[in-house]
Design a protein around this motif. Structure first.
Motif, PDB file in Angstrom:
ATOM      1  N   GLU A  86      31.259 -55.221  10.613  1.00  0.00           N
ATOM      2  CA  GLU A  86      31.459 -53.897  11.191  1.00  0.00           C
ATOM      3  C   GLU A  86      30.368 -53.622  12.225  1.00  0.00           C
ATOM      4  O   GLU A  86      29.219 -54.020  12.061  1.00  0.00           O
ATOM      5  N   ILE A  87      30.753 -52.935  13.308  1.00  0.00           N
ATOM      6  CA  ILE A  87      29.780 -52.618  14.356  1.00  0.00           C
ATOM      7  C   ILE A  87      28.710 -51.680  13.803  1.00  0.00           C
ATOM      8  O   ILE A  87      29.010 -50.700  13.132  1.00  0.00           O
ATOM      9  N   ASN A  88      27.457 -52.018  14.122  1.00  0.00           N
ATOM     10  CA  ASN A  88      26.314 -51.233  13.672  1.00  0.00           C
ATOM     11  C   ASN A  88      25.598 -50.670  14.890  1.00  0.00           C
ATOM     12  O   ASN A  88      25.611 -51.264  15.963  1.00  0.00           O
ATOM     13  N   ALA A  89      24.966 -49.532  14.717  1.00  0.00           N
ATOM     14  CA  ALA A  89      24.268 -48.891  15.837  1.00  0.00           C
ATOM     15  C   ALA A  89      23.144 -49.766  16.381  1.00  0.00           C
ATOM     16  O   ALA A  89      22.777 -49.667  17.551  1.00  0.00           O
ATOM     17  N   LYS A  90      22.601 -50.644  15.541  1.00  0.00           N
ATOM     18  CA  LYS A  90      21.509 -51.518  15.971  1.00  0.00           C
ATOM     19  C   LYS A  90      21.996 -52.897  16.417  1.00  0.00           C
ATOM     20  O   LYS A  90      21.182 -53.787  16.656  1.00  0.00           O
ATOM     21  N   ASP A  91      23.299 -53.049  16.539  1.00  0.00           N
ATOM     22  CA  ASP A  91      23.835 -54.334  16.972  1.00  0.00           C
ATOM     23  C   ASP A  91      23.510 -54.636  18.435  1.00  0.00           C
ATOM     24  O   ASP A  91      23.751 -55.746  18.910  1.00  0.00           O
ATOM     25  N   TYR A  92      22.985 -53.646  19.137  1.00  0.00           N
ATOM     26  CA  TYR A  92      22.576 -53.914  20.513  1.00  0.00           C
ATOM     27  C   TYR A  92      21.482 -54.981  20.547  1.00  0.00           C
ATOM     28  O   TYR A  92      21.318 -55.681  21.555  1.00  0.00           O
ATOM     29  N   LEU A  93      20.755 -55.135  19.449  1.00  0.00           N
ATOM     30  CA  LEU A  93      19.751 -56.198  19.366  1.00  0.00           C
ATOM     31  C   LEU A  93      20.420 -57.571  19.347  1.00  0.00           C
ATOM     32  O   LEU A  93      19.920 -58.525  19.952  1.00  0.00           O
ATOM     33  N   VAL A  94      21.561 -57.652  18.680  1.00  0.00           N
ATOM     34  CA  VAL A  94      22.347 -58.897  18.686  1.00  0.00           C
ATOM     35  C   VAL A  94      22.861 -59.169  20.088  1.00  0.00           C
ATOM     36  O   VAL A  94      22.816 -60.310  20.575  1.00  0.00           O
ATOM     37  N   PHE A  95      23.343 -58.123  20.742  1.00  0.00           N
ATOM     38  CA  PHE A  95      23.832 -58.269  22.114  1.00  0.00           C
ATOM     39  C   PHE A  95      22.723 -58.766  23.037  1.00  0.00           C
ATOM     40  O   PHE A  95      22.956 -59.637  23.877  1.00  0.00           O
ATOM     41  N   ILE A  96      21.524 -58.229  22.886  1.00  0.00           N
ATOM     42  CA  ILE A  96      20.403 -58.649  23.734  1.00  0.00           C
ATOM     43  C   ILE A  96      20.123 -60.142  23.539  1.00  0.00           C
ATOM     44  O   ILE A  96      19.867 -60.875  24.509  1.00  0.00           O
TER      45      ILE A  96
END
Length: 215
Positions: A86-96
């Motif tokens: 599930e998408i998490n608000a801190k998944d932007y770290l994975v994206f980075i």
């Protein structure tokens, strides 16, 4: 009252950045942008505009940024949102992390392209090949923005669009490689075996390595 933070806000922010960059290109380079949109159907982007004495540096740079952002976001959506995660608000770290891996991949691949061009005395041919291949991938990245947008924000969740996006990336990638490698065939210093090993070592093998790294 403070705005509620949604887990997909960071995805929306990245998509807005891509759209803003595309709007800038459409506004400041209308003729070139129109030719770019027709890349798979009309080679004028690689012929007419390649002859210009002053290449618009910002046009290519912005397209490169859009490509890296949208492909990295698609890889994230495919591997995380497309699975059971599930998408998490801190998944932007994975994206980075995916974004940095993509930047490293592109940088190393172009370095070895340049090195091969110097070794085989075919720098001009390989430079044009990279330009053609990148043109196709940058074109595909525009469609990936829409695919991610509808996949993440549509009311009905489905992985069908992700599968279409994956097929699109693979198809367009090999279209660019095949179209660009035709330039190598015209180099009389290389035979079919040389071109075959080139495609395996600088095109196919790095992609396989990147897929293994991310999975």
């Amino acid at each position: 009252m403070p705005k509620a933070i949604h887990v997909t806000d960071w995805i929306a922010f990245i998509i807005l950045i891509d759209v803003a960059f595309i709007a800038l290109l459409r506004h400041y380079f209308p003729k070139r942008f129109l030719a770019f949109v027709k890349v798979p159907f009309n080679p004028s982007y690689f012929t007419e505009f390649a002859q210009e004495k002053e290449q618009p540096f910002w046009f290519e740079l912005i397209l490169e940024i859009v490509m890296l952002l949208s492909i990295s976001l698609f890889i994230y959506t495919l591997t995380y949102f497309g699975g059971s995660h599930e998408i998490n608000a801190k998944d932007y770290l994975v994206f980075i992390k995916i974004f940095l891996a993509s930047v490293l991949f592109i940088t190393l691949q172009r370095f070895f392209h340049s090195l091969t061009g110097q070794l085989f005395n075919m720098h001009k041919n390989l430079t044009m090949l990279i330009h053609v291949k990148d043109g196709y991938m940058r074109w595909a990245s525009l469609l990936l923005i829409l695919i991610v947008l509808f996949t993440v924000f549509a009311s009905t969740k489905t992985n069908a669009l992700l599968i279409i996006g994956l097929v699109l990336v693979v198809l367009v990638y090999f279209m660019g490689v095949i179209r660009g490698s035709s330039l190598l065939a015209g180099n009389k210093t290389l035979n079919g075996m040389h071109i075959f090993f080139y495609l395996c070592t600088l095109e196919i093998l790095p992609v396989v390595a990147l897929v293994k790294l991310l999975t």
